[in-house]
Design a protein around this motif. Sequence first.
Motif, PDB file in Angstrom:
ATOM      1  N   ASP A 127     -27.729   0.694  50.240  1.00 38.37           N
ATOM      2  CA  ASP A 127     -28.929   0.052  49.719  1.00 38.37           C
ATOM      3  C   ASP A 127     -29.576  -0.752  50.838  1.00 38.37           C
ATOM      4  N   ASP A 128     -30.804  -1.218  50.634  1.00 41.85           N
ATOM      5  CA  ASP A 128     -31.479  -2.095  51.583  1.00 41.85           C
ATOM      6  C   ASP A 128     -32.400  -3.020  50.802  1.00 41.85           C
ATOM      7  N   PRO A 129     -32.921  -4.076  51.432  1.00 35.38           N
ATOM      8  CA  PRO A 129     -33.743  -5.040  50.679  1.00 35.38           C
ATOM      9  C   PRO A 129     -34.936  -4.415  49.982  1.00 35.38           C
ATOM     10  N   GLN A 130     -35.571  -3.432  50.597  1.00 33.97           N
ATOM     11  CA  GLN A 130     -36.753  -2.825  49.977  1.00 33.97           C
ATOM     12  C   GLN A 130     -36.378  -2.024  48.732  1.00 33.97           C
ATOM     13  N   SER A 131     -35.324  -1.222  48.830  1.00 34.93           N
ATOM     14  CA  SER A 131     -34.924  -0.421  47.668  1.00 34.93           C
ATOM     15  C   SER A 131     -34.360  -1.304  46.570  1.00 34.93           C
TER      16      SER A 131
ATOM     17  N   ALA B 231     -35.406  -4.392  45.904  1.00 32.90           N
ATOM     18  CA  ALA B 231     -36.575  -4.966  45.229  1.00 32.90           C
ATOM     19  C   ALA B 231     -37.168  -3.965  44.254  1.00 32.90           C
ATOM     20  N   ARG B 232     -37.192  -2.684  44.644  1.00 36.99           N
ATOM     21  CA  ARG B 232     -37.682  -1.653  43.722  1.00 36.99           C
ATOM     22  C   ARG B 232     -36.764  -1.521  42.511  1.00 36.99           C
ATOM     23  N   ALA B 233     -35.461  -1.751  42.718  1.00 41.25           N
ATOM     24  CA  ALA B 233     -34.523  -1.687  41.589  1.00 41.25           C
ATOM     25  C   ALA B 233     -34.823  -2.797  40.579  1.00 41.25           C
ATOM     26  N   ILE B 234     -35.180  -3.988  41.057  1.00 40.22           N
ATOM     27  CA  ILE B 234     -35.554  -5.075  40.149  1.00 40.22           C
ATOM     28  C   ILE B 234     -36.750  -4.658  39.301  1.00 40.22           C
ATOM     29  N   ASP B 235     -37.729  -4.026  39.922  1.00 40.95           N
ATOM     30  CA  ASP B 235     -38.913  -3.583  39.180  1.00 40.95           C
ATOM     31  C   ASP B 235     -38.575  -2.441  38.225  1.00 40.95           C
ATOM     32  N   TRP B 236     -37.699  -1.560  38.661  1.00 44.48           N
ATOM     33  CA  TRP B 236     -37.264  -0.434  37.810  1.00 44.48           C
ATOM     34  C   TRP B 236     -36.616  -0.965  36.538  1.00 44.48           C
ATOM     35  N   VAL B 237     -35.733  -1.942  36.700  1.00 44.54           N
ATOM     36  CA  VAL B 237     -35.064  -2.538  35.547  1.00 44.54           C
ATOM     37  C   VAL B 237     -36.067  -3.264  34.657  1.00 44.54           C
ATOM     38  N   ALA B 238     -36.990  -4.010  35.265  1.00 49.66           N
ATOM     39  CA  ALA B 238     -37.972  -4.764  34.479  1.00 49.66           C
ATOM     40  C   ALA B 238     -38.853  -3.838  33.651  1.00 49.66           C
TER      41      ALA B 238
ATOM     42  N   CYS C 232     -27.559  -2.960  55.625  1.00 46.94           N
ATOM     43  CA  CYS C 232     -28.961  -3.317  55.894  1.00 46.94           C
ATOM     44  C   CYS C 232     -29.311  -4.719  55.399  1.00 46.94           C
ATOM     45  N   PHE C 233     -28.340  -5.460  54.894  1.00 48.58           N
ATOM     46  CA  PHE C 233     -28.590  -6.788  54.335  1.00 48.58           C
ATOM     47  C   PHE C 233     -28.106  -7.860  55.306  1.00 48.58           C
ATOM     48  N   SER C 234     -29.023  -8.711  55.769  1.00 49.13           N
ATOM     49  CA  SER C 234     -28.632  -9.879  56.539  1.00 49.13           C
ATOM     50  C   SER C 234     -28.160 -10.969  55.584  1.00 49.13           C
ATOM     51  N   TRP C 235     -27.562 -12.015  56.146  1.00 53.79           N
ATOM     52  CA  TRP C 235     -27.143 -13.132  55.291  1.00 53.79           C
ATOM     53  C   TRP C 235     -28.347 -13.756  54.590  1.00 53.79           C
ATOM     54  N   ARG C 236     -29.492 -13.747  55.281  1.00 56.36           N
ATOM     55  CA  ARG C 236     -30.700 -14.309  54.671  1.00 56.36           C
ATOM     56  C   ARG C 236     -31.156 -13.456  53.483  1.00 56.36           C
ATOM     57  N   ASP C 237     -31.050 -12.134  53.614  1.00 51.47           N
ATOM     58  CA  ASP C 237     -31.417 -11.240  52.499  1.00 51.47           C
ATOM     59  C   ASP C 237     -30.531 -11.494  51.285  1.00 51.47           C
ATOM     60  N   ILE C 238     -29.229 -11.628  51.528  1.00 53.60           N
ATOM     61  CA  ILE C 238     -28.296 -11.827  50.414  1.00 53.60           C
ATOM     62  C   ILE C 238     -28.593 -13.134  49.700  1.00 53.60           C
ATOM     63  N   LEU C 239     -28.798 -14.215  50.450  1.00 57.93           N
ATOM     64  CA  LEU C 239     -29.106 -15.495  49.822  1.00 57.93           C
ATOM     65  C   LEU C 239     -30.441 -15.447  49.096  1.00 57.93           C
ATOM     66  N   HIS C 240     -31.399 -14.697  49.656  1.00 54.16           N
ATOM     67  CA  HIS C 240     -32.711 -14.587  49.013  1.00 54.16           C
ATOM     68  C   HIS C 240     -32.601 -13.905  47.653  1.00 54.16           C
ATOM     69  N   PHE C 241     -31.852 -12.797  47.593  1.00 57.89           N
ATOM     70  CA  PHE C 241     -31.720 -12.098  46.306  1.00 57.89           C
ATOM     71  C   PHE C 241     -30.888 -12.920  45.317  1.00 57.89           C
TER      72      PHE C 241
END
Length: 591
Positions: free
Chosen positions: A334-338, A340-347, A391-400
């Motif tokens: 997975d990666d941050p962009q996909s 984010a799309r998963a959040i929208d898919w679920v919503a 593909c996830f940095s520590w900043r990405d993980i904390l952001h999500f």
Amino acid sequence: MKLLLVTINSRYTQSSLSLLYFAGILKQEFPDTSWNIHEFHLGLSAEECARDLLLQDPDLVCFSVYLWNTEFSCRIIDYLHKARPELSILCGGPEVSHCAEPFMKSHSGVNHVIRGEGEEPFRQFIRAFSSNSSLEGIPGLTTRVGNRVTSSPDSPPIANLGIIPSPLQLSLTDKCKKFIHYESSRGCPFSCSYCLSSLEKGVRYFPLDRVLRDMECFFASPHQMLRFVDRTFNLDPAHYRPIWEFLITNSPDDKHYQFEIDAGILVEDDLNLLDQSKRGLFQFEIGVQSISTDALRLCHRPDRLEEIRRNIRSLRKTGLFHLHLDLIAGLPGDDPQSFARAIDWVAECLPDTIQIGRLKVLNGTDMHDKARSLNLNFSSYPPYQIISGGCFSWRDILHFEELGRLAEIIYNCGRFEGFIKGVLKHLNLSAFLENLSNQWNAEGLPYHSLPLNSIFSALERWACGNQHSAWLIQLLIHDFLAGADFKTSPGTVFETPVNETDIRDFLLLEDCEPIRCRPYGRIRLVRYSMDFSDPVPADNCMLYIYHGKDKAFLRLSAQDADLIASGECLSTDSSQTLKQFVKSGMIKGRK
């Protein structure tokens, strides 16, 4: 012999199913043994819990150890061992099963560990311990002998789960708990690489007649909800359909049931059966986890996204069920962009709750074994959450993680339903949460323990920067009034002016006795432009009727609002609607 069964739950309302099974064994097979169950929670101190246990003067203390309570349990164990070095301590549970010897070497106060499925090893252990016999040969037991730690071979899975005592039939459940856990099967047929359930191949079922008898016991109990902990409840139609049918046909109206299901394998017969359910009877937890085909492949999860989407929409369309959908941030592939799309898919599936969690790299799983090759950097301490990787940095993980907390605060609580629907007409959920997290961080707002009124105020400030601000703020005010206590004035929360009038005495309706709220209620007239369409029309007002936790509201024309304010009779249409409230008992004729 005096024995204590102990666990630490994440919160007071939770309960431990494993301790109830062990209590059932003690009750049925060891009547001369004195025992008690102690369920603590993480809001207490370890010393306080240890003191309570020591005052019982036990001979043996048995801990059920899980991901969320390992460190807390070890602090209690350390205290017990230092206070009473001679006290025997037994541990079991998934967190110690796959690292029993290292765990015991790190914690000298632990004398024994039961690995894996615990009922049969526990039965044999108590029989030997109570008679001061040798523990040698007990399957699934790791034990300390002097300075040595030795392990016997694993215990085979119980072939007939029906031999396990039923906590419901033995009346062992804590009557003060609103919900309890229950299982009708063990095991999982899937091989998700991050899940401990994938280690046990195949699925075993409790006898159907036992399950139905347990359901009858639950009907007669004070508990409100039964949470099935089956890893995937809807696997075998010959098992799960009779249970659903029995509950749909026989369950009292005040009982509710939660199931973890695979929505991708539901078929038309399942949906037709569920259509016969009462509203609110069933809650379904559905693990989507990711919409990335690479992530699903690397984690050995089946790709049934289209089937999941179609069946969730079918369940949602009925309006009968509470739907909870899960996502995992940080999966390999997975990666941050996909994500984010998963959040929208679920919503887009319109669930009632969305859970966004961080990947946990658990001891014993295939993902833990391959963590180095997958470049996963995770915490060395429970709950072993991912820090960075792939593909996830520590900043990405904390952001999500922040987005997940905002989803819990704003989406899952159900207090902002109209506002959320309005926002999602113009923004994807991921974009909304992203914008909101920027505001939250800029204003220094906490992601925990923020008062509800402060959340409403923060959302109003967010809406003011939106091109649809007037409409969104009206939706937000309506959400506030529709869910607020009647004593709370919106004028104390919103900067947007809200003209309100409390009708403290009564309303006059055509062809009806004057009506008033029952005691401890209030009728509130709020004048503001209100409609669920955009742009906002200017001639609508709302009438809110409060009685305790019961609330009702009625959209009025400006003309009717003037009539109410002047103490005159309402028009015929509005009168008929309010008469329905009278019949419901919320408001009644004035004497």
